[in-house]
Design a protein around this motif. Sequence first.
Motif, PDB file in Angstrom:
ATOM      1  N   LEU A  91      39.506 -18.754  33.639  1.00  0.00           N
ATOM      2  CA  LEU A  91      39.145 -19.296  34.939  1.00  0.00           C
ATOM      3  C   LEU A  91      40.304 -19.877  35.752  1.00  0.00           C
ATOM      4  N   PRO A  92      41.247 -20.631  35.175  1.00  0.00           N
ATOM      5  CA  PRO A  92      42.296 -21.233  36.003  1.00  0.00           C
ATOM      6  C   PRO A  92      43.045 -20.231  36.866  1.00  0.00           C
TER       7      PRO A  92
ATOM      8  N   MET B  21      33.492 -29.236  35.645  1.00  0.00           N
ATOM      9  CA  MET B  21      34.853 -29.013  35.159  1.00  0.00           C
ATOM     10  C   MET B  21      35.480 -30.364  34.845  1.00  0.00           C
ATOM     11  N   PRO B  22      35.958 -30.588  33.613  1.00  0.00           N
ATOM     12  CA  PRO B  22      36.585 -31.868  33.270  1.00  0.00           C
ATOM     13  C   PRO B  22      37.878 -32.094  34.048  1.00  0.00           C
ATOM     14  N   LYS B  23      38.266 -33.359  34.174  1.00  0.00           N
ATOM     15  CA  LYS B  23      39.482 -33.713  34.898  1.00  0.00           C
ATOM     16  C   LYS B  23      40.708 -33.022  34.299  1.00  0.00           C
ATOM     17  N   GLU B  24      40.796 -32.981  32.973  1.00  0.00           N
ATOM     18  CA  GLU B  24      41.957 -32.380  32.331  1.00  0.00           C
ATOM     19  C   GLU B  24      42.066 -30.893  32.696  1.00  0.00           C
ATOM     20  N   PHE B  25      40.924 -30.221  32.783  1.00  0.00           N
ATOM     21  CA  PHE B  25      40.913 -28.817  33.167  1.00  0.00           C
ATOM     22  C   PHE B  25      41.378 -28.661  34.611  1.00  0.00           C
TER      23      PHE B  25
ATOM     24  N   ALA C 111      43.346 -20.255  41.035  1.00  0.00           N
ATOM     25  CA  ALA C 111      44.643 -20.252  41.700  1.00  0.00           C
ATOM     26  C   ALA C 111      44.804 -19.007  42.568  1.00  0.00           C
ATOM     27  N   GLU C 112      44.304 -17.884  42.094  1.00  0.00           N
ATOM     28  CA  GLU C 112      44.382 -16.638  42.856  1.00  0.00           C
ATOM     29  C   GLU C 112      43.647 -16.759  44.190  1.00  0.00           C
ATOM     30  N   ALA C 113      42.508 -17.462  44.186  1.00  0.00           N
ATOM     31  CA  ALA C 113      41.754 -17.650  45.426  1.00  0.00           C
ATOM     32  C   ALA C 113      42.568 -18.433  46.450  1.00  0.00           C
TER      33      ALA C 113
END
Length: 456
Positions: free
Chosen positions: A116-117, A64-68, A121-123
Motif C-alpha cells: 500500500l505505501p 491506518m496506524p500512525k507508524e504506517f 505515494a504514486e497517487a
Amino acid sequence: MNFVTPFLAGAAEVKTTPPLGTRINGDFITHYATHIHDDLFAKALVMKSGEETVALVIVDICVMPKEFVDGVKTLIASRTGIAHSHVLIASTHTHAAGSVADVHLGSLDPAYEKMLPGRIAEAVQAALQQLRPARVAFGSVAAPEHLRCRRYTMKPGYMPLNPVTGGTDQVKTNPFGVEAYIDHSVAPTDPELGFLAVQGLDGRWIGILGNYSLHYVGDWENGNISADYFGCFSHRLRERLNAGGEFVGMMSNGTSGDVNIWDFVDGGRYPQAQFEKSKFIGHDLADRLVDSLGSLEWQPEPVLEAIFESIPCEIVKPSAQELENAARMIAGARFETIDCDDEGLKRIYAREQLLLAEMPAIRECPAQAIRIGSGIIGGLAGEFFSETGLYLKTQAGTGSYFTITMANGNAGYVPPRHEMERGGYETWRCRYSCMAPGTEAKIREKLLAMIRTLRA
C-alpha cells in the motif's frame, strides 16, 4: 513589473484493491477477501501556491496506524519534496478493505501493508504531474436524513453489558435484536456535507473533496471488498459533472465515531439488497452537492498554509487485579472459532487487557490544520464524536471549516469525557479505546488553537 504566483492544483487516483484472500479488519474477528465488488483507491489532491505545496490524500481503508502513515509520508517526501506537515493522509473507514492494522482479533495483512505505501505515494506523484492553474471554493449542504446517533438509552428491562467490567452501561451502542427497548439516542449528529471544490481556470474539473460525519454503511456480506458509500459518492460526482478522467471525487470521514445509518427505529426506509443503501446514500449526497455548485464563490489565488503537531496523550491501563482476572478469563478460550456473543466479547476484551498492559503509557495523537484561502480543514487521528466536530465548527471563526478524522494515524475512539462516563461500545477499554478521560478536550483545544493561528 509585478508577477502573480499562480495557484496550481492537480488530482489523481491509484488503484489499491487487494488480491482475493487478503485479510480484512474492522470487526471483532478477521475476515478475508472473497469477492471484489468495486475497486479501492488512494486519491490525492495536490495544491501549490508559491513555495507552499499541500497534499490531501484519502485512502479506501478502515484505519491506518500512525507508524504506517509516518512511513508513507517519509516515502512521499523522498519522492516529491512535500513536507510531512503539509501532507494529510486519511482513511475513509470502509470496513471492506485490506488491513494494515490489528484491531481486536482482526489482524493486519503483511503483504498488503507492504504494497500500500507505494500506491499512496504514486497517487501524490501523479497528482503533482497534473498541476495546472486552478481556483477553489468551499461549499456546504445539509443532509441530516442519513445520520443516526448509534448510542441509545434503553428502557427498563434491558441492561447493556460492559464486557470489560462485567457490569452494565448507561447506553447501548447498536442495539441489534433489542430494538423494542430503545428509549432515545443520546447525542446530536452533524448534518453538514461540507466540501472543497477545485476547478481549472479553463473550466475543467480537477477534484472535489467532500466531508460527511457518517460511519461506513456496511450493507454487504463479510468477505466483500468495497469502497462503501464513499466510492458511490465519488463515482456519482464524475457522472453528474460529466467530468473527464482527470477529475477525482473524494469523500472523507468527518466526526462520526457515534454515528451510523443502521436505523433501529425505522429500518425499512432504505433499499434492502446488498450495496443498494450505500449507492442510495452516496448518490443522494453527490446530487445535493452538485445541485449547490451554482452558489459557490470561487477563489483564484487562495493562500496555502499548514500546521502539524503530534500531541502526547496518556492511556488508561488495567490494574494488576484486572490483569489477573483477564488471564483466568482467556484460559482455554478458542479464539479461532469464537462467537461474538456476551461470553465471547468478555474473552475478546480480556485478551485486550493483557495486550494493552504491554503498550507504552503515552500515545502520540497527531493534529493538523490546513488553510486553503478562506477555508480551513482540520485533521484528527482517531474516531471522534459529532460533538467534537460541531464544537470546532462553532468555534473556528472562519468562513468554512470541517474536520477529517482518521487522519495521519489512528488513536482509536476518543469520546468526550461525559460520553466515556455513559459507557457503550466506543468506551470499552481496549487497545482501540484507551485514552484517558479529558483527552478529547485536550486534543480539541489544541486543534482549535492551530485553527486560530492560521485564521489570524
